[in-house]
Design a protein around this motif. Structure first.
Motif, PDB file in Angstrom:
ATOM      1  N   TYR A 138      37.117  30.666  55.235  1.00  0.00           N
ATOM      2  CA  TYR A 138      36.867  31.659  56.274  1.00  0.00           C
ATOM      3  C   TYR A 138      35.774  32.650  55.873  1.00  0.00           C
ATOM      4  CZ  TYR A 138      41.306  30.157  58.393  1.00  0.00           C
ATOM      5  OH  TYR A 138      42.323  29.439  58.973  1.00  0.00           O
ATOM      6  N   GLY A 139      35.130  32.416  54.746  1.00  0.00           N
ATOM      7  CA  GLY A 139      34.031  33.269  54.345  1.00  0.00           C
ATOM      8  C   GLY A 139      34.388  34.354  53.357  1.00  0.00           C
ATOM      9  N   PHE A 140      35.576  34.289  52.752  1.00  0.00           N
ATOM     10  CA  PHE A 140      35.989  35.280  51.766  1.00  0.00           C
ATOM     11  C   PHE A 140      35.852  34.718  50.355  1.00  0.00           C
ATOM     12  CE2 PHE A 140      38.413  36.165  55.599  1.00  0.00           C
ATOM     13  CZ  PHE A 140      38.259  37.532  55.749  1.00  0.00           C
ATOM     14  N   ALA A 141      35.478  35.576  49.417  1.00  0.00           N
ATOM     15  CA  ALA A 141      35.659  35.241  48.013  1.00  0.00           C
ATOM     16  C   ALA A 141      37.114  35.521  47.649  1.00  0.00           C
ATOM     17  CB  ALA A 141      34.730  36.072  47.133  1.00  0.00           C
ATOM     18  N   VAL A 142      37.636  34.769  46.692  1.00  0.00           N
ATOM     19  CA  VAL A 142      39.009  34.954  46.228  1.00  0.00           C
ATOM     20  C   VAL A 142      38.988  35.117  44.717  1.00  0.00           C
ATOM     21  CG1 VAL A 142      41.293  33.908  46.001  1.00  0.00           C
ATOM     22  CG2 VAL A 142      40.004  33.644  48.139  1.00  0.00           C
ATOM     23  N   ALA A 143      39.590  36.195  44.231  1.00  0.00           N
ATOM     24  CA  ALA A 143      39.727  36.442  42.796  1.00  0.00           C
ATOM     25  C   ALA A 143      41.191  36.306  42.422  1.00  0.00           C
ATOM     26  CB  ALA A 143      39.213  37.829  42.429  1.00  0.00           C
ATOM     27  N   SER A 144      41.512  35.311  41.612  1.00  0.00           N
ATOM     28  CA  SER A 144      42.888  35.120  41.152  1.00  0.00           C
ATOM     29  C   SER A 144      43.032  35.802  39.801  1.00  0.00           C
ATOM     30  CB  SER A 144      43.210  33.624  41.041  1.00  0.00           C
ATOM     31  OG  SER A 144      44.582  33.422  40.775  1.00  0.00           O
ATOM     32  N   VAL A 145      43.925  36.790  39.740  1.00  0.00           N
ATOM     33  CA  VAL A 145      43.933  37.762  38.653  1.00  0.00           C
ATOM     34  C   VAL A 145      45.154  37.586  37.751  1.00  0.00           C
ATOM     35  CG1 VAL A 145      43.904  40.226  38.102  1.00  0.00           C
ATOM     36  CG2 VAL A 145      42.733  39.390  40.170  1.00  0.00           C
ATOM     37  N   SER A 146      44.936  37.594  36.446  1.00  0.00           N
ATOM     38  CA  SER A 146      46.045  37.622  35.499  1.00  0.00           C
ATOM     39  C   SER A 146      46.462  39.065  35.236  1.00  0.00           C
ATOM     40  CB  SER A 146      45.649  36.947  34.177  1.00  0.00           C
ATOM     41  OG  SER A 146      44.602  37.668  33.543  1.00  0.00           O
ATOM     42  N   TYR A 147      47.677  39.235  34.742  1.00  0.00           N
ATOM     43  CA  TYR A 147      48.153  40.566  34.371  1.00  0.00           C
ATOM     44  C   TYR A 147      49.224  40.418  33.300  1.00  0.00           C
ATOM     45  CZ  TYR A 147      51.638  39.342  37.997  1.00  0.00           C
ATOM     46  OH  TYR A 147      52.578  38.695  38.778  1.00  0.00           O
ATOM     47  N   ARG A 148      49.467  41.506  32.577  1.00  0.00           N
ATOM     48  CA  ARG A 148      50.436  41.461  31.480  1.00  0.00           C
ATOM     49  C   ARG A 148      51.854  41.241  32.011  1.00  0.00           C
ATOM     50  NH1 ARG A 148      48.745  46.941  28.583  1.00  0.00           N
ATOM     51  NH2 ARG A 148      48.002  47.361  30.708  1.00  0.00           N
ATOM     52  N   LEU A 149      52.663  40.559  31.206  1.00  0.00           N
ATOM     53  CA  LEU A 149      53.973  40.105  31.657  1.00  0.00           C
ATOM     54  C   LEU A 149      55.106  40.666  30.790  1.00  0.00           C
ATOM     55  CD1 LEU A 149      53.106  36.323  32.254  1.00  0.00           C
ATOM     56  CD2 LEU A 149      53.239  38.136  33.980  1.00  0.00           C
ATOM     57  N   LEU A 150      56.282  40.679  31.403  1.00  0.00           N
ATOM     58  CA  LEU A 150      57.517  40.951  30.682  1.00  0.00           C
ATOM     59  C   LEU A 150      57.820  39.787  29.726  1.00  0.00           C
ATOM     60  CD1 LEU A 150      59.679  42.116  33.720  1.00  0.00           C
ATOM     61  CD2 LEU A 150      58.751  43.585  31.925  1.00  0.00           C
ATOM     62  N   ARG A 158      24.642  35.974  51.350  1.00  0.00           N
ATOM     63  CA  ARG A 158      25.209  37.240  51.781  1.00  0.00           C
ATOM     64  C   ARG A 158      26.211  37.771  50.768  1.00  0.00           C
ATOM     65  NH1 ARG A 158      26.264  37.469  58.165  1.00  0.00           N
ATOM     66  NH2 ARG A 158      24.704  35.988  58.916  1.00  0.00           N
ATOM     67  N   GLN A 159      26.407  39.080  50.796  1.00  0.00           N
ATOM     68  CA  GLN A 159      27.545  39.662  50.096  1.00  0.00           C
ATOM     69  C   GLN A 159      28.793  39.399  50.934  1.00  0.00           C
ATOM     70  OE1 GLN A 159      26.336  43.828  49.651  1.00  0.00           O
ATOM     71  NE2 GLN A 159      26.136  43.496  47.449  1.00  0.00           N
ATOM     72  N   VAL A 160      29.843  38.913  50.312  1.00  0.00           N
ATOM     73  CA  VAL A 160      31.042  38.534  51.057  1.00  0.00           C
ATOM     74  C   VAL A 160      32.223  39.415  50.655  1.00  0.00           C
ATOM     75  CG1 VAL A 160      30.292  36.142  51.314  1.00  0.00           C
ATOM     76  CG2 VAL A 160      31.685  36.777  49.334  1.00  0.00           C
ATOM     77  N   PRO A 161      33.208  39.562  51.549  1.00  0.00           N
ATOM     78  CA  PRO A 161      34.441  40.269  51.179  1.00  0.00           C
ATOM     79  C   PRO A 161      35.172  39.507  50.079  1.00  0.00           C
ATOM     80  CG  PRO A 161      34.306  39.852  53.556  1.00  0.00           C
ATOM     81  CD  PRO A 161      33.253  39.028  52.917  1.00  0.00           C
ATOM     82  N   VAL A 162      35.970  40.232  49.300  1.00  0.00           N
ATOM     83  CA  VAL A 162      36.735  39.582  48.239  1.00  0.00           C
ATOM     84  C   VAL A 162      38.214  39.917  48.390  1.00  0.00           C
ATOM     85  CG1 VAL A 162      36.304  41.485  46.606  1.00  0.00           C
ATOM     86  CG2 VAL A 162      36.979  39.228  45.749  1.00  0.00           C
ATOM     87  N   VAL A 163      39.041  38.901  48.245  1.00  0.00           N
ATOM     88  CA  VAL A 163      40.491  39.047  48.282  1.00  0.00           C
ATOM     89  C   VAL A 163      41.023  38.841  46.867  1.00  0.00           C
ATOM     90  CG1 VAL A 163      42.653  38.184  49.246  1.00  0.00           C
ATOM     91  CG2 VAL A 163      40.563  38.175  50.649  1.00  0.00           C
ATOM     92  N   LEU A 164      41.605  39.874  46.286  1.00  0.00           N
ATOM     93  CA  LEU A 164      42.259  39.730  44.987  1.00  0.00           C
ATOM     94  C   LEU A 164      43.661  39.184  45.218  1.00  0.00           C
ATOM     95  CD1 LEU A 164      40.323  42.456  44.778  1.00  0.00           C
ATOM     96  CD2 LEU A 164      41.337  42.531  42.491  1.00  0.00           C
ATOM     97  N   TYR A 165      44.024  38.163  44.445  1.00  0.00           N
ATOM     98  CA  TYR A 165      45.350  37.558  44.584  1.00  0.00           C
ATOM     99  C   TYR A 165      46.106  37.696  43.265  1.00  0.00           C
ATOM    100  CZ  TYR A 165      49.130  34.253  45.217  1.00  0.00           C
ATOM    101  OH  TYR A 165      50.373  33.677  45.292  1.00  0.00           O
ATOM    102  N   PHE A 166      47.367  38.156  43.377  1.00  0.00           N
ATOM    103  CA  PHE A 166      48.241  38.338  42.218  1.00  0.00           C
ATOM    104  C   PHE A 166      49.427  37.374  42.335  1.00  0.00           C
ATOM    105  CE2 PHE A 166      46.047  42.293  43.126  1.00  0.00           C
ATOM    106  CZ  PHE A 166      45.436  42.549  41.902  1.00  0.00           C
ATOM    107  N   HIS A 167      49.628  36.585  41.304  1.00  0.00           N
ATOM    108  CA  HIS A 167      50.623  35.508  41.341  1.00  0.00           C
ATOM    109  C   HIS A 167      52.044  36.043  41.280  1.00  0.00           C
ATOM    110  CE1 HIS A 167      51.597  35.874  37.044  1.00  0.00           C
ATOM    111  NE2 HIS A 167      50.308  36.050  36.830  1.00  0.00           N
ATOM    112  N   SER A 168      52.985  35.174  41.628  1.00  0.00           N
ATOM    113  CA  SER A 168      54.412  35.498  41.562  1.00  0.00           C
ATOM    114  C   SER A 168      54.963  35.156  40.185  1.00  0.00           C
ATOM    115  CB  SER A 168      55.160  34.729  42.653  1.00  0.00           C
ATOM    116  OG  SER A 168      55.002  33.328  42.449  1.00  0.00           O
TER     117      SER A 168
END
Length: 315
Positions: free
Chosen positions: A64-76, A35-45
């Motif tokens: 619980y049936g969700f995909a999880v995308a752990s995302v990097s981003y540019r930093l100070l 199946r196609q599943v929902p995705v939760v994007l997660y942004f770290h602290s």
């Protein structure tokens, strides 16, 4: 009894954006299903200046049936506002543009994060289509450090950055109001986390500080929000989250607030509590319309009342 072993497929270090001299990466964890599943994007602290995608605090959502995308981003300190928001939106576009390939439902996207990452999740939830903050960064292809990457097939600029729900763990939402709050964050305006993100003290450019604050982007078409905040948080004011929650409700937006007794800014009581995890998953299933869809079944019961454990939430 132990819970059944997780049946998860992982795709690590997917390049979702190519910038001059830097690749932005995400890790995608997905339940094995047709199946196609929902995705939760997660942004770290990390106060926008530290941390990385390896610190993914919501991988449990795959149960619980969700995909999880752990995302990097540019930093100070090299990159300030609005770079981090541009990166969060680029991740949404990339995942939506590759939804079929990754087995994701293109209309079931969730933004989540902890602390500075929750700030990004809130901004994602409130600024889709914003005339300034939804503009896409377009690098000079000839100056890219790694042109022709296999993962970089197109720029996905036509893809929407809309998300269908937001999970806010201790996010800072009002740069103007927090200046009056003394805490262990420090009271010198020019040294506060939000000042470092902006590149100037908040009072030096209030209009720009408001542009950077989720509280000043509220609107009636915002997606459902769930806020989780510890009553011992000494970094992000509890009052900010309560006011943010109340303002969303006043606009008619679905908003749920969970107070964690004994919870600090990023404590295990808040992030790893099974009762809170159940509550988050139920909230998402309900508002994404996935109650009858794929959902893992625990062998052991996590049911309990608020009175049975001091780590349980009260709302």
């Amino acid at each position: 009894m132990n819970s059944p072993a997780e049946n998860i497929e992982a795709r690590r270090n997917l390049v979702f954006e190519e910038l001059p001299a830097q690749q932005l990466l995400l890790d995608l964890y997905r339940p094995v299903t047709d199946r196609q599943v929902p995705v939760v994007l997660y942004f770290h602290s990390g106060g926008w200046r530290s941390g990385n995608k390896d610190d993914c605090r919501v991988r449990w959502l795959t149960r619980y049936g969700f995909a999880v995308a752990s995302v990097s981003y540019r930093l100070l300190p090299r990159y300030g506002f609005p770079s981090q928001i541009e990166d969060a939106k680029a991740a949404v576009r990339f995942l939506r543009g590759n939804a079929e390939e990754f087995g994701l439902h293109p209309e079931q996207f969730v933004a989540s994060g902890l602390s500075s990452g929750a700030y990004l999740a809130c901004m994602l939830g409130l600024t889709a289509g914003h005339p300034i903050l939804d503009q896409r960064f377009e690098p000079d292809i000839e100056k890219m450090a790694h042109p022709g990457l296999p993962n970089k097939r197109e720029n996905y600029s036509e893809q929407s950055t809309h998300v269908n729900a937001v999970i806010n763990y201790s996010g800072l939402v009002d740069f103007i109001a927090i200046q009056t709050w003394a805490s262990r964050r420090g009271t010198r305006a020019e040294r506060s986390p939000e000042a470092r993100l902006l590149g100037h003290a908040v009072h030096e450019d209030r209009e720009r500080a408001m542009l950077a604050s989720p509280m000043h982007h509220l609107h009636a078409d915002a997606p459902p929000f769930m806020h989780i905040h510890g009553d011992r948080n000494e970094v992000t004011p509890l009052d900010q989250t309560r006011k943010f929650h109340a303002a969303l409700l006043e606009l008619g937006v679905t908003s749920k607030f969970t107070l964690v007794r004994g919870g600090g800014h990023n404590s295990r009581r808040m992030m790893d509590n099974p009762a809170i995890q159940d509550r988050v998953a139920d909230f998402l299933h309900r508002h994404l319309g996935t109650e009858g869809g794929i959902r893992a079944v625990y062998e052991e019961s996590h049911a309990r009342t608020d009175d049975e454990s001091p780590t349980n939430p009260i709302s």
